[in-house]
Design a protein around this motif. Structure first.
Motif, PDB file in Angstrom:
ATOM      1  N   UNK A  21       2.435   2.632  11.504  1.00 16.31           N
ATOM      2  CA  UNK A  21       2.799   3.601  12.536  1.00 16.31           C
ATOM      3  C   UNK A  21       1.587   4.088  13.309  1.00 16.31           C
ATOM      4  N   UNK A  22       0.490   4.325  12.600  1.00 15.34           N
ATOM      5  CA  UNK A  22      -0.738   4.731  13.274  1.00 15.34           C
ATOM      6  C   UNK A  22      -1.250   3.625  14.186  1.00 15.34           C
ATOM      7  N   UNK A  23      -1.115   2.402  13.762  1.00 16.03           N
ATOM      8  CA  UNK A  23      -1.544   1.274  14.591  1.00 16.03           C
ATOM      9  C   UNK A  23      -0.705   1.176  15.851  1.00 16.03           C
ATOM     10  N   UNK A  24       0.601   1.326  15.706  1.00 16.09           N
ATOM     11  CA  UNK A  24       1.492   1.211  16.856  1.00 16.09           C
ATOM     12  C   UNK A  24       1.312   2.355  17.847  1.00 16.09           C
ATOM     13  N   UNK A  25       0.852   3.506  17.363  1.00 15.56           N
ATOM     14  CA  UNK A  25       0.674   4.634  18.270  1.00 15.56           C
ATOM     15  C   UNK A  25      -0.720   4.687  18.888  1.00 15.56           C
ATOM     16  N   UNK A  26      -1.592   3.757  18.505  1.00 11.61           N
ATOM     17  CA  UNK A  26      -2.945   3.752  19.063  1.00 11.61           C
ATOM     18  C   UNK A  26      -3.020   2.822  20.274  1.00 11.61           C
ATOM     19  N   UNK A  27      -4.139   2.878  20.950  1.00 11.94           N
ATOM     20  CA  UNK A  27      -4.359   2.030  22.123  1.00 11.94           C
ATOM     21  C   UNK A  27      -5.081   0.731  21.777  1.00 11.94           C
ATOM     22  N   UNK A  28      -5.310   0.494  20.500  1.00 10.08           N
ATOM     23  CA  UNK A  28      -6.025  -0.704  20.072  1.00 10.08           C
ATOM     24  C   UNK A  28      -5.157  -1.946  20.239  1.00 10.08           C
ATOM     25  N   UNK A  29      -5.823  -3.063  20.479  1.00  9.52           N
ATOM     26  CA  UNK A  29      -5.106  -4.336  20.543  1.00  9.52           C
ATOM     27  C   UNK A  29      -4.597  -4.675  19.139  1.00  9.52           C
ATOM     28  N   UNK A  30      -3.348  -5.040  19.043  1.00  9.69           N
ATOM     29  CA  UNK A  30      -2.739  -5.325  17.746  1.00  9.69           C
ATOM     30  C   UNK A  30      -3.045  -6.766  17.361  1.00  9.69           C
ATOM     31  N   UNK A  31      -3.745  -6.910  16.241  1.00  8.89           N
ATOM     32  CA  UNK A  31      -4.054  -8.224  15.695  1.00  8.89           C
ATOM     33  C   UNK A  31      -3.510  -8.303  14.274  1.00  8.89           C
ATOM     34  N   UNK A  32      -3.370  -9.502  13.776  1.00  9.86           N
ATOM     35  CA  UNK A  32      -2.879  -9.691  12.409  1.00  9.86           C
ATOM     36  C   UNK A  32      -3.819  -9.021  11.417  1.00  9.86           C
ATOM     37  N   UNK A  38      -4.654  -1.999   8.165  1.00 13.04           N
ATOM     38  CA  UNK A  38      -4.088  -0.644   8.194  1.00 13.04           C
ATOM     39  C   UNK A  38      -3.012  -0.471   7.120  1.00 13.04           C
ATOM     40  N   UNK A  39      -2.202  -1.501   6.898  1.00 11.73           N
ATOM     41  CA  UNK A  39      -1.158  -1.409   5.871  1.00 11.73           C
ATOM     42  C   UNK A  39      -1.780  -1.266   4.486  1.00 11.73           C
ATOM     43  N   UNK A  40      -2.815  -2.035   4.209  1.00 10.26           N
ATOM     44  CA  UNK A  40      -3.475  -1.961   2.903  1.00 10.26           C
ATOM     45  C   UNK A  40      -4.172  -0.618   2.733  1.00 10.26           C
ATOM     46  N   UNK A  41      -4.847  -0.163   3.761  1.00  8.61           N
ATOM     47  CA  UNK A  41      -5.549   1.115   3.696  1.00  8.61           C
ATOM     48  C   UNK A  41      -4.579   2.275   3.481  1.00  8.61           C
TER      49      UNK A  41
END
Length: 92
Positions: A21-32, A38-41
């Motif tokens: 969720x944090x990844x999807x709400x950020x402006x960072x490019x989504x990579x595998x 992020x999921x592991x962290x």
């Protein structure tokens, strides 16, 4: 599956979802790599809530998941910032 195993599984899932969720709400490019990182962290930091069971063994599952969610958010944010600072020091 025993109750403590269910609790651990819940914490892992909640933490992973928080990280995503944090990844999807950020402006960072989504990579595998970023998705898995992020999921592991998030999953790792949310499982720290299991320590609360040592202090309060009769803690209900919703409370445990709530503590895990809070630790997943705050803990992942802190660890990510710390790791970035360490990486900057190493590369400099």
């Amino acid at each position: 599956m025993q109750e403590h195993e269910k609790g651990l599984l819940w914490l892992l899932c909640v933490g992973a979802l928080i990280g995503l969720g944090k990844l999807l709400s950020s402006n960072e490019a989504i990579t595998t790599r970023l998705i898995f990182g992020r999921a592991i962290l998030g999953a790792g930091t949310s499982t720290i809530a299991g320590v609360a069971l040592m202090q309060f063994p009769a803690l209900p599952m919703p409370a445990l998941v709530g503590i895990g969610a809070g630790l997943g958010i705050v803990g992942a944010q802190y660890l990510e910032a710390w790791l970035k600072r360490r990486a900057d020091k190493i590369s400099a």
